[in-house]
Design an enzyme around this catalytic site. Structure first.
Site, PDB file in Angstrom:
ATOM      1  N   HIS A   1      96.933 -48.743  95.200  1.00 48.64           N
ATOM      2  CA  HIS A   1      98.105 -49.515  94.777  1.00 48.64           C
ATOM      3  C   HIS A   1      97.647 -50.512  93.720  1.00 48.64           C
ATOM      4  O   HIS A   1      96.805 -51.367  93.979  1.00 48.64           O
ATOM      5  CB  HIS A   1      98.742 -50.243  95.950  1.00 48.64           C
ATOM      6  CG  HIS A   1      99.985 -50.985  95.576  1.00 48.64           C
ATOM      7  ND1 HIS A   1     101.250 -50.424  95.654  1.00 48.64           N
ATOM      8  CD2 HIS A   1     100.163 -52.247  95.085  1.00 48.64           C
ATOM      9  CE1 HIS A   1     102.147 -51.303  95.251  1.00 48.64           C
ATOM     10  NE2 HIS A   1     101.517 -52.420  94.897  1.00 48.64           N
ATOM     11  N   CYS A   2      98.219 -50.404  92.531  1.00 55.34           N
ATOM     12  CA  CYS A   2      97.809 -51.243  91.413  1.00 55.34           C
ATOM     13  C   CYS A   2      98.785 -52.410  91.261  1.00 55.34           C
ATOM     14  O   CYS A   2      99.963 -52.197  90.954  1.00 55.34           O
ATOM     15  CB  CYS A   2      97.771 -50.427  90.118  1.00 55.34           C
ATOM     16  SG  CYS A   2      97.206 -51.385  88.680  1.00 55.34           S
ATOM     17  N   PRO A   3      98.333 -53.646  91.486  1.00 56.37           N
ATOM     18  CA  PRO A   3      99.252 -54.787  91.330  1.00 56.37           C
ATOM     19  C   PRO A   3      99.629 -55.058  89.884  1.00 56.37           C
ATOM     20  O   PRO A   3     100.666 -55.682  89.623  1.00 56.37           O
ATOM     21  CB  PRO A   3      98.460 -55.947  91.937  1.00 56.37           C
ATOM     22  CG  PRO A   3      97.029 -55.551  91.782  1.00 56.37           C
ATOM     23  CD  PRO A   3      96.993 -54.066  91.913  1.00 56.37           C
TER      24      PRO A   3
ATOM     25  N   GLY B   1     102.467 -52.786  89.412  1.00 53.62           N
ATOM     26  CA  GLY B   1     103.475 -52.957  90.453  1.00 53.62           C
ATOM     27  C   GLY B   1     103.926 -51.669  91.091  1.00 53.62           C
ATOM     28  O   GLY B   1     105.095 -51.525  91.446  1.00 53.62           O
ATOM     29  N   GLN B   2     103.002 -50.731  91.292  1.00 53.13           N
ATOM     30  CA  GLN B   2     103.384 -49.425  91.841  1.00 53.13           C
ATOM     31  C   GLN B   2     102.161 -48.758  92.441  1.00 53.13           C
ATOM     32  O   GLN B   2     101.008 -49.045  92.072  1.00 53.13           O
ATOM     33  CB  GLN B   2     103.966 -48.544  90.735  1.00 53.13           C
ATOM     34  CG  GLN B   2     104.465 -47.177  91.182  1.00 53.13           C
ATOM     35  CD  GLN B   2     105.612 -47.270  92.156  1.00 53.13           C
ATOM     36  OE1 GLN B   2     105.394 -47.506  93.347  1.00 53.13           O
ATOM     37  NE2 GLN B   2     106.843 -47.094  91.672  1.00 53.13           N
TER      38      GLN B   2
END
Length: 417
Positions: free
Chosen positions: A165-167, A170-171
């Site tokens: 999950h890549c902040p 945002g996805q």
């Protein structure tokens, strides 16, 4: 009113444009990422590329520096949108556990009562490329996760080929957006290299024009120095990320698998060779989404699960016990009928006899026995089918004793006569 799927979505995602675009719960970081890309490019075009317009022959060739920077930035932003605004490969949830995997078990309490319960195995084995792979059951989504699938605690969804999950976008990064994520990261790396190179080239031109040192040229264009420092720091992040994912693609791994399992104990089941691994990521067709977020919700009828015995032996025992109980009740009913017939015969015989006091006593005893048998028979009919009742045995004993008394009295009368 009928609702759409995205309006009752149980995950933590955010939807815009009527469910056409889906984001993660931390989509607020996306504008920050856009600013980190757009602002340096604007400063570069205004304070650096503008001074390089006439440094190439013919003179109009210098405009290409600004055009390339703008077009490349738009390309990076499009890749960012494809990465963060689409379904990463979410596995649809089940409304109930898979029925074919349910196991019906019976637990015995301290008082001897049997309680049926429904359980589901935590894992099961599936075959992938000829190798047995263990998949886990997800209690939240009520399904067995497909191979390489994991449940994202941030988005609260099971994602196929879950990478991480890549902040910053945002996805979640999964099966359907991993290609665009790598292209976004690698393109951002090239954009940093381009801005850094053009800024350094402008510093070199200032040094040649003024015939001074590098410090004097840096004081002449301090913004060029700031852009060089910014791009150098960004290269450590996006450039390192690009190199790491090149390694993952070449070995057909995911970030989750690489950090989750140690290389010494992990067998890379999905590795098809370096060339085929790259073809799988960049040249294969992107699978369509398994979710139609704009579809209307269809109400499902209530589902009833019937608990049945787990083995044939238990079923046979249940049938035998039921048959025994029925036979017991029928025997009690026959005994009651016999008592009533005996009572009627005795009344007829004693009508012609001149001993009314004995007749009265015996008739009352027989009638009382018949009434007790009828009472016991009624209790037997309303008894519980879930346990063995002792009333049936009592009825048999009472009936047999009354029959013996009636027969002995009849024999005595015949002897006197």
């Amino acid at each position: 009113m009928t609702q759409r799927v995205y309006e009752t979505w149980k995950g933590s995602n955010k939807f815009i444009l009527g469910g056409r675009l889906i984001f993660g719960p931390d989509a607020r970081s996306l504008p920050v990422t856009v600013l980190l890309i757009v602002v340096p490019v604007i400063l570069f075009c205004v304070f650096v590329a503008r001074h390089l317009r006439h440094e190439f022959s013919p003179n109009n060739a210098g405009y290409a520096i600004s055009v390339v920077a703008i077009l490349f930035t738009i390309y990076v932003l499009i890749l960012l949108c494809f990465t963060s605004a689409r379904d990463p490969g979410i596995v649809p949830r089940n409304s109930h556990p898979p029925e074919e995997d349910l196991r019906y078990e019976t637990t015995v309490s301290a008082d001897g009562r049997q309680t049926p319960s429904v359980q589901i195995p935590r894992t099961k084995e599936v075959i992938v490329n000829g190798v047995s792979v263990r998949v886990k059951y997800c209690d939240t989504c009520m399904l067995y996760r497909p191979p390489r699938c994991s449940h994202c605690s941030i988005c609260n969804n099971c994602v196929e080929r879950f990478d991480h999950h890549c902040p910053w976008v945002g996805q979640c990064i999964g099966l359907r957006n991993y290609r665009y994520f790598f292209m976004f990261v690698s393109s951002a790396t090239l954009l940093c290299i381009y801005v850094f190179s053009m800024s350094a080239f402008y510093i070199k031109i200032l040094m040649d024009d003024q015939r001074g040192t590098v410090w004097r040229a840096m004081r002449e264009s301090p913004l060029s120095v700031v852009l060089m420092v910014y791009c150098f720091i960004a290269l450590w992040f996006v450039g390192g990320l690009t190199g790491f994912h090149l390694y993952l693609i070449s070995t057909n791994q995911t970030t989750y698998e690489n950090f989750r399992y140690r290389p010494s104990s992990r067998t890379i089941v999905y590795n098809r060779g370096c060339a085929n691994n790259f073809l799988e990521v960049f040249c294969s067709k992107v699978k369509p989404s398994r979710n139609d977020f704009r579809a209307f919700i269809k109400e499902e009828p209530p589902r009833v699960v019937t608990l049945t015995p787990t083995t044939r032996e238990e079923s046979a025992e249940a049938e035998d016990e039921t048959g025994t109980r029925r036979q017991k009740v029928e025997d009690d009913l026959d005994i009651g009928d016999d008592l009533m017939n005996i009572s009627q015969r005795c009344n007829a015989a004693e009508a012609s006899n001149d001993q009314p006091h004995h007749t009265l006593d015996i008739d009352q005893s027989i009638i009382g026995s018949a009434e007790r048998a009828a009472t016991i028979r009624t209790e037997t009919r309303h008894g519980s089918w879930g346990r063995r009742s002792g009333s049936w045995d009592i009825a048999a004993d009472v009936a047999n004793s009354n029959v013996r008394e009636s027969r002995s009295y009849a024999t005595e009368r015949e002897g006197r006569g």
